[in-house]
Design an enzyme around this catalytic site. Structure first.
Site, PDB file in Angstrom:
ATOM      1  N   GLU A 235      -3.256   2.703   5.649  1.00 39.33           N
ATOM      2  CA  GLU A 235      -3.172   3.739   4.609  1.00 39.33           C
ATOM      3  C   GLU A 235      -4.081   4.924   4.924  1.00 39.33           C
ATOM      4  O   GLU A 235      -3.715   6.077   4.682  1.00 39.33           O
ATOM      5  CB  GLU A 235      -3.517   3.166   3.232  1.00 39.33           C
TER       6      GLU A 235
ATOM      7  N   GLN B  74       2.978   9.960   1.207  1.00 44.02           N
ATOM      8  CA  GLN B  74       4.265   9.258   1.204  1.00 44.02           C
ATOM      9  C   GLN B  74       5.118   9.619  -0.004  1.00 44.02           C
ATOM     10  O   GLN B  74       6.324   9.356  -0.005  1.00 44.02           O
ATOM     11  CB  GLN B  74       4.060   7.739   1.249  1.00 44.02           C
TER      12      GLN B  74
ATOM     13  N   CYS C 103       6.078  -0.160   7.002  1.00 40.69           N
ATOM     14  CA  CYS C 103       5.668   0.991   6.190  1.00 40.69           C
ATOM     15  C   CYS C 103       6.817   1.371   5.280  1.00 40.69           C
ATOM     16  O   CYS C 103       7.970   1.387   5.724  1.00 40.69           O
ATOM     17  CB  CYS C 103       5.321   2.156   7.110  1.00 40.69           C
ATOM     18  N   LEU C 104       6.512   1.674   4.017  1.00 41.63           N
ATOM     19  CA  LEU C 104       7.569   2.055   3.078  1.00 41.63           C
ATOM     20  C   LEU C 104       8.284   3.327   3.530  1.00 41.63           C
ATOM     21  O   LEU C 104       9.409   3.579   3.118  1.00 41.63           O
ATOM     22  CB  LEU C 104       6.985   2.248   1.678  1.00 41.63           C
TER      23      LEU C 104
ATOM     24  N   GLY D 116       0.829  -1.193   0.000  1.00 45.61           N
ATOM     25  CA  GLY D 116       0.000   0.000   0.000  1.00 45.61           C
ATOM     26  C   GLY D 116       0.864   1.244   0.000  1.00 45.61           C
ATOM     27  O   GLY D 116       2.033   1.206   0.398  1.00 45.61           O
TER      28      GLY D 116
HETATM   29 NI    NI Z   1       2.718   3.282   5.492  1.00 48.28          NI
END
Ligand code: NI
Length: 159
Positions: free
Chosen positions: A132, A51, A89-90, A46
């Site tokens: 998200e 982001q 999380c990215l 996601g």
């Molecule tokens: Ni995230």
């Protein structure tokens, strides 16, 4: 399409509340395409627009690698149950933590044509939906972890 730079923990853009999308322009469509490409390239499940530095209420999710979901102006309308598990999380690369989330989540949103859609899911999809949507209000999972962040291998799921 193009890859966008993923903002990381400490970047103030990740703490802001995002604005509603009122119109899907060509620029919005490019953003959406880029978000999917950036998410797949980073092997995430996601990605939320903040982001990649854009304060709009847009989320992309794909928990299976073959089920792309686009959510514009998503609202969480129903949750039930509970799951406790590892989350990443990215924007927090190489780390994970234990977070308790609903085991079922139902979201109302809009698609690329600004038609209303409903997306519901359990387990990983429910977790991804909640994670998200939090991004759109400036929240990261690290605020919700039980215990400390820990190191993970880069190929593990991140959102
Ligand atoms: Ni995230």
């Amino acid at each position: 399409m193009a890859l966008r730079k993923i903002r990381e923990l400490g970047d103030k853009v990740l703490t802001k509340r995002c604005k509603e999308v009122t119109e899907v322009t060509e620029r919005t469509k490019t953003l959406i395409d880029d978000m999917f490409e950036t998410m797949y390239e980073a092997q995430g499940v996601g990605l939320a627009a903040p982001q990649v530095g854009v304060l709009k209420r847009i989320v992309v999710i794909d928990t299976t690698g073959e089920d792309p979901i686009l959510l514009i102006n998503p609202v969480l309308v129903e949750t039930s149950g509970e799951q406790s598990g590892q989350e990443g999380c990215l924007s927090v690369p190489g780390k994970a933590g234990i977070v308790t989330r609903p085991n079922y989540a139902k979201v109302e949103a809009y698609n690329e044509n600004m038609e209303k859609i409903v997306v519901e899911g359990t387990e990983l999809l429910a977790r991804a939906l909640c994670h998200e949507l939090d991004h759109l209000d400036g929240h990261l999972y690290v605020e919700k972890i039980e215990g400390d962040l820990f190191d993970v291998e880069p190929e593990e799921e991140e959102a």
